[in-house]
Design an enzyme around this catalytic site. Structure first.
Site, PDB file in Angstrom:
ATOM      1  N   HIS A   1      -2.035   6.863   3.552  1.00 42.08           N
ATOM      2  CA  HIS A   1      -0.946   6.922   3.475  1.00 42.08           C
ATOM      3  C   HIS A   1      -0.256   8.251   2.575  1.00 42.08           C
ATOM      4  CE1 HIS A   1      -0.944   3.056   5.195  1.00 42.08           C
ATOM      5  NE2 HIS A   1      -0.305   2.446   4.298  1.00 42.08           N
TER       6      HIS A   1
ATOM      7  N   CYS B   1       0.925  -1.191   0.061  1.00 46.06           N
ATOM      8  CA  CYS B   1       0.035   0.074  -0.019  1.00 46.06           C
ATOM      9  C   CYS B   1       0.920   1.379   0.042  1.00 46.06           C
ATOM     10  CB  CYS B   1      -0.941   0.064   1.097  1.00 46.06           C
ATOM     11  SG  CYS B   1      -0.271  -0.386   2.684  1.00 46.06           S
TER      12      CYS B   1
HETATM   13  P1  NAP Z   1      -6.067  -8.601   9.469  1.00 49.06           P
HETATM   14  O1  NAP Z   1      -7.229  -7.187   9.684  1.00 49.06           O
HETATM   15  O2  NAP Z   1      -5.287  -8.757  10.405  1.00 49.06           O
HETATM   16  O3  NAP Z   1      -7.044  -9.568   8.756  1.00 49.06           O
HETATM   17  C1  NAP Z   1      -6.321 -10.900   8.742  1.00 49.06           C
HETATM   18  C2  NAP Z   1      -7.577 -11.754   8.193  1.00 49.06           C
HETATM   19  O4  NAP Z   1      -6.781 -13.200   7.885  1.00 49.06           O
HETATM   20  C3  NAP Z   1      -8.612 -12.133   9.087  1.00 49.06           C
HETATM   21  O5  NAP Z   1      -9.770 -12.450   8.097  1.00 49.06           O
HETATM   22  C4  NAP Z   1      -8.289 -13.369   9.701  1.00 49.06           C
HETATM   23  O6  NAP Z   1      -9.427 -14.204  10.048  1.00 49.06           O
HETATM   24  C5  NAP Z   1      -7.572 -14.195   8.446  1.00 49.06           C
HETATM   25  N1  NAP Z   1      -6.779 -15.123   8.901  1.00 49.06           N
HETATM   26  C6  NAP Z   1      -5.647 -15.247   9.886  1.00 49.06           C
HETATM   27  N2  NAP Z   1      -5.169 -16.378  10.001  1.00 49.06           N
HETATM   28  C7  NAP Z   1      -5.753 -17.207   9.280  1.00 49.06           C
HETATM   29  C8  NAP Z   1      -5.560 -18.612   8.828  1.00 49.06           C
HETATM   30  N3  NAP Z   1      -4.910 -19.347   9.378  1.00 49.06           N
HETATM   31  N4  NAP Z   1      -6.333 -19.163   7.937  1.00 49.06           N
HETATM   32  C9  NAP Z   1      -7.268 -18.335   7.328  1.00 49.06           C
HETATM   33  N5  NAP Z   1      -7.554 -17.128   7.704  1.00 49.06           N
HETATM   34  C10 NAP Z   1      -6.838 -16.262   8.537  1.00 49.06           C
HETATM   35  O7  NAP Z   1      -5.183  -8.036   8.219  1.00 49.06           O
HETATM   36  P2  NAP Z   1      -5.541  -6.973   6.903  1.00 49.06           P
HETATM   37  O8  NAP Z   1      -5.014  -5.773   7.467  1.00 49.06           O
HETATM   38  O9  NAP Z   1      -6.702  -7.048   6.653  1.00 49.06           O
HETATM   39  O10 NAP Z   1      -4.495  -7.461   5.824  1.00 49.06           O
HETATM   40  C11 NAP Z   1      -4.763  -8.659   5.230  1.00 49.06           C
HETATM   41  C12 NAP Z   1      -3.532  -8.836   4.277  1.00 49.06           C
HETATM   42  O11 NAP Z   1      -3.456  -7.757   3.143  1.00 49.06           O
HETATM   43  C13 NAP Z   1      -2.240  -8.826   4.636  1.00 49.06           C
HETATM   44  O12 NAP Z   1      -1.625  -9.703   3.813  1.00 49.06           O
HETATM   45  C14 NAP Z   1      -1.691  -7.401   4.560  1.00 49.06           C
HETATM   46  O13 NAP Z   1      -0.476  -7.450   4.652  1.00 49.06           O
HETATM   47  C15 NAP Z   1      -2.413  -7.002   3.282  1.00 49.06           C
HETATM   48  N6  NAP Z   1      -2.608  -5.552   3.296  1.00 49.06           N
HETATM   49  C16 NAP Z   1      -3.089  -4.994   4.046  1.00 49.06           C
HETATM   50  C17 NAP Z   1      -3.221  -3.521   3.900  1.00 49.06           C
HETATM   51  C18 NAP Z   1      -3.788  -2.516   4.721  1.00 49.06           C
HETATM   52  O14 NAP Z   1      -3.781  -1.169   4.731  1.00 49.06           O
HETATM   53  N7  NAP Z   1      -4.372  -3.101   5.792  1.00 49.06           N
HETATM   54  C19 NAP Z   1      -2.843  -2.841   2.609  1.00 49.06           C
HETATM   55  C20 NAP Z   1      -2.449  -3.573   1.590  1.00 49.06           C
HETATM   56  C21 NAP Z   1      -2.028  -4.967   1.809  1.00 49.06           C
HETATM   57  P3  NAP Z   1      -9.754 -14.229  11.486  1.00 49.06           P
HETATM   58  O15 NAP Z   1     -10.593 -12.878  12.028  1.00 49.06           O
HETATM   59  O16 NAP Z   1     -10.900 -15.503  11.706  1.00 49.06           O
HETATM   60  O17 NAP Z   1      -8.635 -14.453  12.259  1.00 49.06           O
END
Ligand code: NAP
Length: 360
Positions: free
Chosen positions: A252, A157
């Site tokens: 950002h 991002c």
């Molecule tokens: P997050 O809020 O921590 O959410 C993580 C998700 O992954 C939740 O739905 C969680 O499910 C699931 N998960 C965790 N462990 C798992 C498992 N063992 N099996 C299946 N599902 C699992 O993270 P996020 O910020 O949304 O980010 C998600 C991805 O996008 C990451 O790779 C991050 O680097 C990327 N990203 C994020 C952003 C941003 O701005 N936040 C921007 C670009 C890319 P539960 O709720 O059931 O634990």
């Protein structure tokens, strides 16, 4: 047009929630499946996100009652969706295997995770910059014996706040030699619940694990070309980044100094190039394509996260403070919404591009 049924894996997280919000009334896609970790599986979506629904709008009624599947169990998705958006946060090798398993089961994957960003036959899209990288998909399918499946990813991002402003200058014929960028990144970029409040309030954290390398190197793939069925990086631009976490919820910001290789446009010309810029998403009139793509703000104190992150339905890049740079040639400030343009919205735009080109 009949809508395509889509799933979101990692649907309960920060990015997953944004997918559901953005897909609510999408003209091409309809969410029919949600999945997350075994911790959430078996609950209704509303139960699974109780106490951690962080977006301002209510949970879309069409998904609130869906039973959350186990993202690791691909059979649960079969027959329920024709595509998945992946926002799971897991060990990288596990993500690679999981996404390949979905694609191998004829379910294309558009991912926010970094696991496949450096895979040679997987495109990493900022759709306004490298829409032609869709041409790698036939090679990807051939390499892996996939028929309908594919994997496409989004970049980190942080770089989506400044690279979309740099690229139009390159496309206008002004080759870029080097970029110095200091980012000021919102806490939502770290997922939910993110950094502890006590670390963030009244503070700046001058470190985000792995982020500087991503923002310095991922542009090389995006600006690269396809040769012999592989994506070949263009590492001719040197990028030096300082990535900081700041006490901003979403958005950002990037403070950029830039040096051109040879010819240097005037400041007026740069603003004109930004204002006129249209990528293929705009030309194809894709549903999530912001028009204009780049908004140049004349005010001396813009862009600002709170005022500008939602511009163009949070898909536009806001730019301002263009001026001469005593060290390099020019400097400016650019901003984008990290969980929309930088994550879910950018991935939806990538899916729209792939669909418009007949790959979905
Ligand atoms: P997050 O809020 O921590 O959410 C993580 C998700 O992954 C939740 O739905 C969680 O499910 C699931 N998960 C965790 N462990 C798992 C498992 N063992 N099996 C299946 N599902 C699992 O993270 P996020 O910020 O949304 O980010 C998600 C991805 O996008 C990451 O790779 C991050 O680097 C990327 N990203 C994020 C952003 C941003 O701005 N936040 C921007 C670009 C890319 P539960 O709720 O059931 O634990």
């Amino acid at each position: 047009m009949e809508k395509m049924s889509v799933g979101v894996i990692g649907a309960t997280g920060m990015v997953g929630q944004n997918y559901l919000r953005l897909l609510k009334d999408h003209p091409w896609f309809e969410v029919t499946y949600v999945a997350a970790s075994p911790r959430s599986a078996g609950k209704t979506y509303a139960e699974a996100v109780a106490g951690r629904w962080v977006t301002d709008e209510d949970i879309p009624s069409a998904v609130a009652g869906l039973i959350v599947g186990d993202a690791g169990n691909i059979e649960e998705a079969e027959g329920k969706c024709e595509l998945v958006f992946s926002a799971v946060d897991m060990d990288k090798q596990a993500v690679r295997e999981l996404e390949e398993a979905y694609a191998g089961n004829d379910i294309p994957v558009i991912s926010n995770n970094s696991a496949h960003r450096w895979t040679e036959d997987v495109p990493m899209f900022i759709p306004e910059i490298n829409p032609h990288h869709t041409d790698i998909i036939p090679f990807q399918r051939q390499n892996r014996g996939w028929n309908k499946g594919l994997i496409a990813v989004k970049p980190n991002c942080s770089l989506q706040s400044y690279l979309p402003a740099v690229y139009p200058l390159m496309a206008a014929g002004y080759a870029v030699e080097s970029i110095f960028v200091a980012t000021l990144q919102g806490v939502s970029g770290a997922g939910y619940p993110g950094p502890a409040s006590i670390d963030m309030i009244d503070n700046i954290v001058p470190f985000i694990g792995g982020e500087e390398k991503k923002t310095e190197q991922e542009p090389w793939k995006i600006l690269g070309s396809i040769a012999d069925g592989k994506l070949v990086n263009d590492d001719s631009i040197t990028i030096a980044a300082h990535c900081n976490r700041v006490a901003v919820t979403d958005g950002h910001t990037a403070c950029v100094s830039l040096q051109f290789k040879a010819q240097k446009p005037s400041l007026d010309e740069i603003v004109a190039i930004w204002r006129a810029f249209e990528g293929e998403p705009q030309q194809l009139d894709l549903p999530s394509a912001p028009k204009p793509c780049i908004i140049y703000r004349e005010e001396q104190d813009r862009p600002q996260p709170r005022k500008d992150r939602d511009a163009g339905k949070a898909m536009a890049i806001s730019v301002g403070r263009l001026r001469e740079c005593p060290l390099f040639d020019i400097r400016f400030v650019a901003l984008s919404h990290n969980t929309v343009r930088g994550a879910a919205g950018g991935a939806i735009l990538s899916a729209e591009l792939l669909k418009a080109k007949g790959y979905l």
